[in-house]
Enzyme design. Structure first.
Site, PDB file in Angstrom:
ATOM      1  CB  CYS A   1      10.917  22.162  37.830  1.00  0.00           C
ATOM      2  SG  CYS A   1      11.972  22.194  36.591  1.00  0.00           S
TER       3      CYS A   1
ATOM      4  CG  HIS B   1      14.862  19.241  36.153  1.00  0.00           C
ATOM      5  ND1 HIS B   1      13.686  19.230  35.404  1.00  0.00           N
ATOM      6  CD2 HIS B   1      15.217  18.097  36.053  1.00  0.00           C
ATOM      7  CE1 HIS B   1      13.359  18.152  34.957  1.00  0.00           C
ATOM      8  NE2 HIS B   1      14.530  17.330  35.150  1.00  0.00           N
TER       9      HIS B   1
ATOM     10  CG  ASP C   1      20.763  10.416  60.368  1.00  0.00           C
ATOM     11  OD1 ASP C   1      20.623   9.551  61.360  1.00  0.00           O
ATOM     12  OD2 ASP C   1      21.370  10.007  59.192  1.00  0.00           O
TER      13      ASP C   1
ATOM     14  CB  CYS D   1       9.423  19.160  34.031  1.00  0.00           C
ATOM     15  SG  CYS D   1       9.878  19.226  35.669  1.00  0.00           S
TER      16      CYS D   1
END
Length: 406
Positions: free
Chosen positions: A299, A328, A80, A297
């Site tokens: 993760c 997560h 950026d 999940c």
């Protein structure tokens, strides 16, 4: 690999995680901030290291940010240009036609950031995606300053394009323009018209100047206006978007990329993101819950069986909890966007939207702005649904109170 979400590594690190951990989650694009890296460690150190990729040990893609300090993921490094600091550090900044005169919040030393210098810094950083320097005002600003900032952003884009082309980096680093104009449709249209005339000089377009507290019903209409007029053969990047519902509405409206500190910052406050809404693990309701955050999940935190009770126990005392929830939350954001990508490819995106919003908001009601936004692209959340519609912003959250928080 679009649409995609980019995690933010403002100062060349995602807080609490190593580059290897981030890459192992499937992240291929992160965001660094030009302004911060120019101040610290500085260009001399970055040059000696061989660029920001090598400095931070990141082997995938990088984007460097300009306007809203946000950062995220794809298969490139995006950077950026510094513009967001024109808002977040405005008390340290004076804007002139030449550029932005910053007073370092660390030393008080003045630094002039011109469009040309912003591009030079990003060349040194070595990001795969670089952003023009733009003149940014808060989305709630009204009056002539909004038009002034938009017009200056167009002029600064011309200077960024010219400097980028002179440098010989056009084939190795991808310059994005940033559409400004605040919440004024006429100003947005003028900016879009001018910036799309410069299409051959840029690799993509960002939508800037939003996510500053404006009403969501206004937010989505600005996004819709921008995506409708931006070229379809260039990526469209909505800056500073992090809530799951915002991401999916933006994708439905034609956005390809987004970034935000939200998933990582909220993790440090003990909030885990799930497909049924956020879990505030500081609340005592989780003290005896031995389930993982989400047993579906992939993760590391969930597959290792780390319980909500354990995270509740350590969340305000041990940094390990912030690290575990950060892992997560990054995977959650990647799942939301990855499933959207798969659904688009399979022709089932409307069904994916209905399923996601039903699971996420079914117990509290659909935010009215989401219903209106998705209807504009032919997706009716209320079709075959008894879920009520809730007026207002409609963000879902588990709030603490004296009875449920420790």
């Amino acid at each position: 690999m679009l649409p995609t979400f980019m995690p933010v590594a403002t100062q060349a690190a995602i807080k609490g995680l190593t580059p290897e951990q981030v890459e192992s989650l499937g992240v291929s694009l992160i965001l660094n901030n030009t302004y911060h890296l120019n101040l610290r460690p500085g260009l001399e150190v970055l040059k000696a290291a061989g660029g920001a990729h090598k400095f931070q040990g990141w082997k995938r893609n990088l984007l460097t940010v300009r306007s809203l300090i946000w950062i995220c993921l794809c298969l490139m490094q995006v950077q950026d240009s510094g513009g967001f600091q024109l808002v977040s550090l405005s008390k340290f900044t004076t804007i002139t036609e030449e550029g932005a005169l910053f007073e370092s919040p660390f030393t008080g030393e003045p630094t002039m950031l011109t469009p040309e210098e912003s591009i030079t810094i990003q060349h040194t950083i070595g990001a795969d995606i670089i952003m023009q320097l733009d003149d940014v005002v808060s989305s709630l600003t009204t009056g002539p300053r909004v038009g002034e900032a938009m017009e200056r952003s167009v002029r600064w884009l011309d200077r960024c394009i010219a400097h980028h082309e002179r440098s010989g980096q056009k084939d190795t680093q991808n310059l994005f323009a940033i559409v400004q104009g605040g919440l004024d449709i006429e100003l947005r249209d003028r900016c879009l018209d001018e910036m799309t005339k410069r299409k051959d000089g840029v690799a993509g377009f960002a939508i800037g100047g939003l996510s500053g507290g404006e009403e969501k019903d206004v937010f989505w209409r600005i996004i819709e206006r921008c995506t409708a007029k931006l070229p379809e053969d260039r990526p469209r990047y909505s800056m500073g978007i992090g809530f799951a519902e915002d991401l999916l509405v933006c994708v439905a409206l034609g956005v390809d990329m987004a970034d935000c500190v939200f998933p990582t910052r909220t993790a440090r406050f003990g909030v885990a993101l799930t497909h049924y809404g956020p879990l505030n693990l500081r609340l005592s309701k989780h003290a005896k819950d031995l389930q993982p955050i989400d047993d579906t999940c992939p993760c590391p935190t969930c597959t290792d069986g780390t319980s909500r009770a354990n995270l509740h126990h350590i969340v305000t005392h041990e940094t390990a909890a912030a690290h575990a929830i950060t892992l997560h939350n990054i995977v959650f954001q990647a799942q939301v966007m990855g499933r959207a990508r798969s659904a688009i490819l399979n022709g089932t995106f409307p069904d994916y939207l209905r399923t996601f919003f039903s699971n996420y908001f079914g117990d509290v009601g659909y935010p009215e702005w989401c219903v209106n936004a998705l209807r504009s692209v032919g997706v009716d959340l209320l079709e075959s649904s008894n879920i009520p519609v809730i007026p207002g912003q409609g963000s879902k959250w588990e709030y603490a109170d004296s009875k449920t928080a420790l």
